[in-house]
Scaffold this motif. Sequence first.
Motif, mmCIF file in Angstrom:
data_model
loop_
_atom_site.group_PDB
_atom_site.id
_atom_site.type_symbol
_atom_site.label_atom_id
_atom_site.label_comp_id
_atom_site.label_asym_id
_atom_site.label_seq_id
_atom_site.Cartn_x
_atom_site.Cartn_y
_atom_site.Cartn_z
ATOM 1 N N ASP A 155 41.268 31.022 62.586
ATOM 2 C CA ASP A 155 40.262 31.576 63.497
ATOM 3 C C ASP A 155 41.004 32.077 64.738
ATOM 4 O O ASP A 155 41.319 31.322 65.643
ATOM 5 N N GLY A 156 41.284 33.380 64.751
ATOM 6 C CA GLY A 156 42.026 33.978 65.854
ATOM 7 C C GLY A 156 41.226 34.107 67.128
ATOM 8 O O GLY A 156 41.781 34.362 68.194
ATOM 9 N N PHE A 157 39.905 33.938 67.052
ATOM 10 C CA PHE A 157 39.059 34.035 68.245
ATOM 11 C C PHE A 157 39.171 32.763 69.085
ATOM 12 O O PHE A 157 39.073 32.807 70.311
ATOM 13 N N HIS A 158 39.362 31.639 68.400
ATOM 14 C CA HIS A 158 39.445 30.363 69.107
ATOM 15 C C HIS A 158 40.833 29.741 69.020
ATOM 16 O O HIS A 158 41.038 28.615 69.484
ATOM 17 N N GLY A 159 41.800 30.469 68.412
ATOM 18 C CA GLY A 159 43.166 29.959 68.311
ATOM 19 C C GLY A 159 43.267 28.712 67.449
ATOM 20 O O GLY A 159 44.025 27.791 67.760
ATOM 21 N N GLU A 182 42.524 19.165 58.808
ATOM 22 C CA GLU A 182 43.318 19.091 60.030
ATOM 23 C C GLU A 182 43.138 20.392 60.806
ATOM 24 O O GLU A 182 43.263 21.477 60.239
ATOM 25 N N CYS A 183 42.820 20.293 62.093
ATOM 26 C CA CYS A 183 42.643 21.482 62.935
ATOM 27 C C CYS A 183 43.773 21.524 63.968
ATOM 28 O O CYS A 183 43.898 20.630 64.799
ATOM 29 N N LEU A 184 44.594 22.573 63.892
ATOM 30 C CA LEU A 184 45.717 22.752 64.818
ATOM 31 C C LEU A 184 45.423 23.918 65.753
ATOM 32 O O LEU A 184 44.828 24.917 65.341
ATOM 33 N N LYS A 185 45.854 23.787 67.012
ATOM 34 C CA LYS A 185 45.585 24.822 68.008
ATOM 35 C C LYS A 185 46.829 25.672 68.248
ATOM 36 O O LYS A 185 47.956 25.194 68.169
#
Length: 539
Positions: A220-224, A2-5
């Motif tokens: 991944d803090g670069f892409h949130g 799961e990818c959360l923004k």
Amino acid sequence: MECLKGKSVYKGVAFGKISVLKKDDYVVKRVKIEDTQAELQRVEEAVEASKQQLQKLYEKALKEVGEASAAIFEVHQMMLEDEDYKESIENIISTQQVNAEYAVASTGDNFSQMFASMDDDYMRARAADIKDISNRLVKNLSGQSADVMDLDEPVIVVADDLSPSETVQMDKEKILAFVTVHGSANSHTAILARMMNIPALIGVDMDLEALHTGTEAAVDGFHGEFFVNPSEEVKERIQRKIEEEKEKQELLQQLKGKENVTKGGRHINLYANIGSVADMGYVLENDAGGIGLFRSEFLYIGRNELPDEEEQFQAYKQAVQNMAGKKVIIRTLDIGADKQADYLNIEKEENPALGYRAIRICLAQPEIFKTQLRALFRASAYGNLSIMYPMITSTEEVVQIQAIVQEVKEELKADGIPYNDVEEGVMIETPAAVMISDELAKMVDFFSIGTNDLTQYTLAIDRQNEKLDRFYNPHHKAILKMIQMVVDSAHQEGKWAGICGELGADPELTETFVRMGVDELSVAPSMILKLRKIIREME
């Protein structure tokens, strides 16, 4: 997978197991009581217990994150003594005849909502401090433990939000990243993350009940992005990025103590923007050359009366002494618009961004201005202090400022109080100031360009209006031309010009600003070494 923004408050990457910090489900009930005096006594005892706990947290933070960061717990102790805060609790108990827990929780909600409703990010973040001390009081009143989770191994801490108390009690060696549902870019968690170089995401729309401690995750803090149960492909990508970032950080640390100078010999000052004395540690930790913007309004907001001269003097004195001879540029009161203080009785305005604010208040109510100036000049005897005045639109305003400054100096001299002659500059944040910058340069010692307001006034765009985000372009040619005009006007009179708005920290424009002749960039402390690297690699 799961990818959360979410919104990144510190760019970095992390991989590991998550530890979910869930808040207690304790509900504060409203209970009718007969003996109000007994409830008031319970509040006093809870306040004392809370102050003792905060003192222990201060001592712990002092060892782990330094004096400036630990100062938040001194502030919390002062908040407990705030007259408005205490009176509100006492009034609710006395007039409504209710239990102390309910009175404290209601007061905490009311005060935090007041801060949360402000448009200014820094002041909105202070709402968390009010909630923190109120929750602590309620726990002490109800006999609950104020401790937070112990971490057995390095983890990604996942929570609804994190308070200063919670972050400081955690073992910093065991935090890989922070991921929260709520929070702001100026929250204590965000500040701590930036200082410790820990990846952090806020505003992640996640169901905490569905997440379980021990689950693998990646940040991944670069892409949130926050990956729950990441795929093998994502794991490999994050691991490669972790190694790259580790190498970069080691290289950046080697830049400490180095000059901000291009290969061609062009030097530029890199200073830090801070919101209060509590932020000083980040300035020193990141090797800033000085403070280019010290926002003095933290002394004025969230209280029921103006700060007196002595309180201001002590804060400014502490700032310049901590910087040990490095320049500290303090901006005079910039209140109004999105930063309000009820005791000033500023009427509600149709368009507050264009209204009664900043230097306009100071010139209309010179007694407020003179008190601040007296404190500033007194503090100047203890270090390298400069003063800058916000929201200037005319030479007449500068003439009025200079007359009041002269009065203050004469009063101090008559009282036998020592002070130094200081650099005095103006903020260039209106198109009017840009157009008369050649005249202003003859009257002041320096310019500091506030690009946030300058951009919104030039483009006629409210930067708080999300609907206009696609039209808000801080790289607009008009803005860059204005910056060049201001720099040229300053240099023609032998004065220096810097940038203290967010644009100054934009790595895409660093080379442009250096080539323009900008003398100083004042940015968030965490950006100092990154910009130093760019400058030193420039031809």
